[in-house]
Design an enzyme around this catalytic site. Structure first.
Site, PDB file in Angstrom:
ATOM      1  CB  CYS B 508      -0.842   0.163   1.238  1.00  0.00           C
ATOM      2  SG  CYS B 508      -1.642  -1.212   1.873  1.00  0.00           S
ATOM      3  CD  GLU B 510       3.517  -1.464   3.201  1.00  0.00           C
ATOM      4  OE1 GLU B 510       3.018  -0.974   2.163  1.00  0.00           O
ATOM      5  OE2 GLU B 510       2.964  -2.352   3.838  1.00  0.00           O
TER       6      GLU B 510
END
Ligand code: SF4
Lengths: 87, 904
Positions: B508, B510
């Protein structure tokens, strides 16, 4: 020729667990519906020479190299199994 | 009828209106931008929309059969042989109209169990394996997680289909084999072996309690051991599979029998290269099987156009089975193949294609120039890729796939950022990638703009257009903030300025390290970016901050279960500082225990289940001869401590500070009683709504807690640019970002903070009592880490941005801010400009991530009532986009409740 369900037919590609596409017609068909009479069967363990049934949904693959022989299950598609031989 | 909270408040003259900055029109307002995909893509999308998530045993069977034959083999070879056999026996599934082919399993949306990782979760609930998982705490969260009832989720068994983990449909005929295979891994899986050894950690019992109380959401080493990282497609593109095998053969000969000064693992290089060869041969056979199937389909197909297409597919696959790709479409097929290969190697979410537009650009540039392809054809391929990526499922437990992932697998595609020399990396292909995000609005790949001031204005405006489709993408990630973080974290591993610029988002949001590699095509050299780091979001998973506060207030006992989790602190908590200090001690205890136990799980993974394919793709494994388990990657310090429920904690601390300690309006004892009694309300699960406003007052409670509850709700709240509460956020961030670095990963590097919540705010809220900020028992926490709690941000979006930017976000791998905006607020070019201004303002303040849901809340309410009319509706959850109907109710409720901005 014996009648086959779509899910046991060579030219059926599953979309999911209940339906798929009949490559010969391009139509979406239900997996558990009967395919037309002349449809070729899909190579599956249950149709293989090396398959020895043991109970309803279980068996032994006589072609396996392990000791004892590894299990097999009748419904597994075998188009990629090099040892597959029609019963 | 019992009164709802919003009615109780309305009686008291307090509005729980969740609109801010104006009033939304009475009528439902649709999204502004909508475009259609190419006809063939539309047909495939229609198939997807009517497809059930399906799993079978094929890969599992062949992997297990081969693996079990080699019990005296060296682990890496044993693993490579099992992978080779499994890939070589995967039945090809090609669908009419596809141009890019290959699937995870032989279904449109297929997956399969990996019992070598974990097997207990998909046993029947009465099975001893499942009971064992419950005892360990690894299945507790399943009880608090729910999938959406619609879309492709098979939530219940029917006919000849068995529902597994509330999501996957499996044919009855496959079930006996599935269970037999699972049982063969009993005591051998990473889960079981990991558990055997983690029990040797002196405080293991505390870990079990932590898991059972859902203070932590799930274990790390056997659930999704890889992912949240950026894949690297370079070697197959530059050398092809034959080239990789040749390289490994040569290197094998060079290192055979040599330690070269490394007495620990120097000798292992021989086996590692051999494993690379074996696994690659498996991939070649897999590609070859698809090529053969395409040839067969060509023979049986009558339609001349379709025949030509099957022929083309076969030719491309036959070429890439051995050689590096020559054209755009060959290169695209190659990376699709590689992507799926890696996803089949392990249970993975968040395997990001990364900066795919920059990786494929050389082929695009040359094909366009030579007239081999048109931009429209490229757009069509990009649309097809969106169907393929959206069809990627991951077979894991309800808690993991439902409670955390909401069914998404986070294949994040990044655009923008800087090139090796520090200039904007945007290219023409990336405009088309954004365009495909509009024409083919599907959840994956989700899109992220790596924002830098140097990015072209028209590109950023196009990104705003995409956002206005209401798809929830692209997200904006701040390149400058990320680069500061990377320099700090990976400096010790030698990261230089060039590598810093090669970063992208894994999963998502990172931040993941990358490198540049020189790709050669027809005599021209291009530097392409790709991943070079280990998985992220591994280590200590999702710790529920509000739950740790609850345990602080209740002396180490979980009031929900009555079980003792931590040693009692026996403190009076007479001052706010004492509460804060004790909270930190329990937090640290949690991290400490989880870091140790998860290190053991990952260590078992690296010994028996190490990545071979994903490893050798990543620099510098092939050069060094070491895979992931022997620090072959260029960057290895990727493990983290994950927080969840930040804003619910911050608001709760603010309410405690204000009401109990500063203003002394209520004693701590009374506040605790009110929390235990849920301020007189029913539990959210009883009400079957997880948003605060809908909670119903209990008849027996009368107005016992009414006054206190009002005060709790009106205590200072984050998101209003209010120093009182923003200082608490700052204190938390300063503590957390420093504290996370005190824990060491199994690879010997310090961990860092990761602040994503994914969907955990649903199940974690479900297991947490009422909180001092007035949130009620079982309702969701505030989403993400920087989003305000629904309805509490009253001073407009810029005030929210100021609150979020209170702290130095470069200290963390990420942070996350989602905002809901009514479509009328962003209408037209003016609206797009305002949205870009808002985004830029946040980036300039050092904010790391911002993303928008451009949607009318009334549409979401209607979609919850009439899901059948909204199969296509997508929303931004935490760091990803998902179909509304596939999201669990708790998160749906939270999305509806989020403050809706009527103006920006
Ligand atoms: S040889 Fe192959 S097809 Fe035949 S039973 Fe064994 S696994 Fe099945």
């Amino acid at each position: 020729m014996e009648k086959v369900l779509y899910r046991d037919a060579r030219n059926y590609v599953p979309i999911d667990v209940i339906k798929g596409i009949d490559h010969l017609t391009g139509q979406t068909v239900m997996a558990d519906k009967e395919a037309p009479k002349d449809y070729e069967a899909m190579p599956k363990c249950k149709n293989c020479n090396s398959f020895k049934a043991e109970g309803e949904q279980m068996g032994i693959c006589e072609g396996s190299m392990s000791d004892p022989k590894f299990f097999a299950y009748p419904d597994m598609v075998a188009v990629t199994c090099e040892m597959y031989a029609n019963k | 009828m019992a009164k709802k909270l919003k009615e109780v408040l309305a009686d008291a003259g307090i509005s729980m209106d969740l609109q801010s900055g104006g009033k939304a029109p009475e009528m439902m307002v649709d999204r502004e931008v909508k475009r259609a995909p190419h006809p063939r893509v539309k047909k495939l999308k229609d198939i997807y929309m009517d497809t059930l998530s399906s799993a079978n045993d094929e890969f599992t069977y062949w992997y297990t059969r081969e693996y079990m034959m080699h019990d005296s083999e060296i682990p890496v070879i044993r693993r490579a042989k099992a992978l080779k056999t499994a890939f070589a026996h995967s039945t090809p599934a090609i669908y009419p109209g596809e141009l890019l082919v290959m699937r995870k399993a032989s279904y449109f949306r297929g997956s399969f169990p990996m019992p070598w990782l974990s097997e207990g979760f998909y046993m029947a609930h009465e099975d001893e394996f499942y009971q064992e998982a419950l005892k360990r705490g690894s299945a507790s969260v399943d009880e608090h997680s729910k999938f959406g009832q619609g879309g492709g989720n098979v939530t219940k068994s029917f006919g000849k289909v068995v529902s597994i983990a509330g999501k996957f449909g499996v044919r009855q005929e496959e079930i006996p084999a599935m269970l037999k295979l699972a049982k063969m891994w009993y005591g051998k899986s990473v889960d079981d072996l990991g558990n055997k050894y983690e029990k040797m950690v002196p405080e293991y019992k505390t870990k079990e309690q932590i898991m059972r109380s859902i203070i932590c959401m799930f274990d790390s080493g056997y659930t999704l051991p890889q992912g949240r990282e950026v894949i690297n497609y370079y070697y197959p593109l530059e050398y092809g599979f034959d080239g990789i095998i040749k390289m490994a053969e040569e290197l094998k000969a060079k290192v055979a029998g040599k330690a070269d000064g490394d007495g620990m693992v120097g000798m292992n290089r021989l086996y590692n290269y051999e494993a690379v060869i074996i696994a690659t041969q498996g991939l070649q056979k897999w590609v070859n099987n698809y090529a053969k199937e395409a040839r067969r389909l060509d023979k049986i197909t009558k339609d001349p156009k379709q025949k030509e297409e099957y022929k083309g597919i076969a030719e491309r696959l036959e070429w890439i089975e051995h050689n590096p790709p020559r054209t755009f479409i060959e290169a695209f097929q190659m990376i699709e193949t590689i992507h799926l290969a890696v996803l089949n190697e392990d249970a993975i979410s968040g395997m990001s294609p990364g900066r795919m537009g920059q990786v494929l650009y050389p082929y695009f540039e040359q094909d366009i120039e030579a007239g081999r392809i048109t931009e429209d054809e490229v757009l069509e391929l990009l649309e097809l890729d969106r169907v393929a990526k959206t069809s990627i499922d991951c077979f894991a437990s309800t808690g993991v796939v439902g409670g955390v992932l909401s069914g998404n697998t986070f294949n994040n595609l990044c655009v923008g950022g800087l090139d090796k020399d520090g200039q904007s990396a945007v290219n023409r292909l990336e405009y088309l990638i954004l365009e495909a995000g509009i024409t083919m609005a599907m959840p994956q790949p989700t899109l992220s703009v790596l924002y830098d001031e140097k990015l072209p204005e028209d590109f950023l405006m196009l990104a705003m257009e995409v956002i206005k489709c209401g798809t929830g993408y692209p997200a904006f990630m701040n390149s400058r903030t990320a680069q500061e973080f990377l320099t700090k974290q990976y400096g010790v591993e030698g990261m230089n300025l060039e590598d810093v610029r090669a970063w992208a988002i894994g999963g998502c949001l990172e931040t993941s390290p990358g490198v540049w590699k020189p790709l050669h095509l027809n005599g021209k050299e291009y530097w392409i970016p790709g991943g070079a780091g280990q998985p992220t979001s591994v280590g200590v998973h999702f710790i529920s901050m509000p739950k740790v506060l609850e345990l602080t207030l209740f002396n180490g006992v979980d009031p929900r279960t009555g079980e003792k989790v931590y040693e009692p602190h026996n403190k009076k908590l007479g001052t706010y500082e004492e509460v804060w200090e004790q909270f930190k001690l329990y937090w640290q205890k949690t991290c400490e225990v989880l870091a140790l136990t998860n290190n053991i799980q990952h260590d078992i993974w690296r010994k028996n289940n190490m990545a071979v394919i994903n490893s050798y793709l990543k620099p510098d494994c092939l050069d060094k001869g070491h895979l992931i388990n022997e620090l072959g990657y260029r960057y290895n310090g990727t493990f983290s401590v994950e927080s969840a429920g930040t804003i619910t904690l911050v608001n709760s601390l603010a309410a405690l500070k204000k009401l109990v300690y500063d203003d002394k309006e209520v004693s701590l004892k009374t506040m605790k009683e009110a929390i235990k009694d849920n301020f007189g309300f029913k539990d959210a699960r009883e009400v079957n709504s997880f948003s605060l406003a809908d909670q119903e007052i209990r008849e027996d409670a009368a107005d016992k807690w009414e006054k206190l509850h009002f005060k709790a709700l009106q205590a200072p709240k984050y998101g209003n640019d209010e120093k009182y509460v923003d200082d608490i956020l700052l204190a938390w961030e300063n503590f957390f970002c420093e504290d996370a670095t005190k824990y060491e990963s199994l690879y010997g590097f310090k961990m860092y903070p990761c602040q994503i919540s994914v969907s955990t705010h649903g199940p974690m809220g479900s297991a947490t009592l009422a909180t001092p900020d007035g949130r009620l028992s079982g309702t969701t926490f505030a989403d993400a880490s920087m989003s305000a709690f629904p309805g509490t941000d009253r001073n407009g979006p810029y005030a929210l941005l100021n609150s979020a930017a209170t702290w130095d976000q470069a200290k963390s791998q990420n942070s996350q801010l989602n905002i809901k905006i009514h479509p009328t607020a962003t209408r037209g070019i003016e609206g797009s400009k305002k949205l870009l201004d808002l985004t830029r303002a946040y980036m300039r303040k050092g904010g790391f991530h911002i993303q928008y849901n451009i949607v009318d809340s009334k549409v979401l309410q209607d979609a919850q009532k009439n899901p059948r009319n909204y199969r296509d509706l997508m929303v931004r959850v935490a760091g990803f986009t998902q179909y509304w109907v596939e999201i669990g109710k708790a998160v749906q409720d939270e999305l509806i409740a989020r403050t809706e901005y009527e103006g920006v």
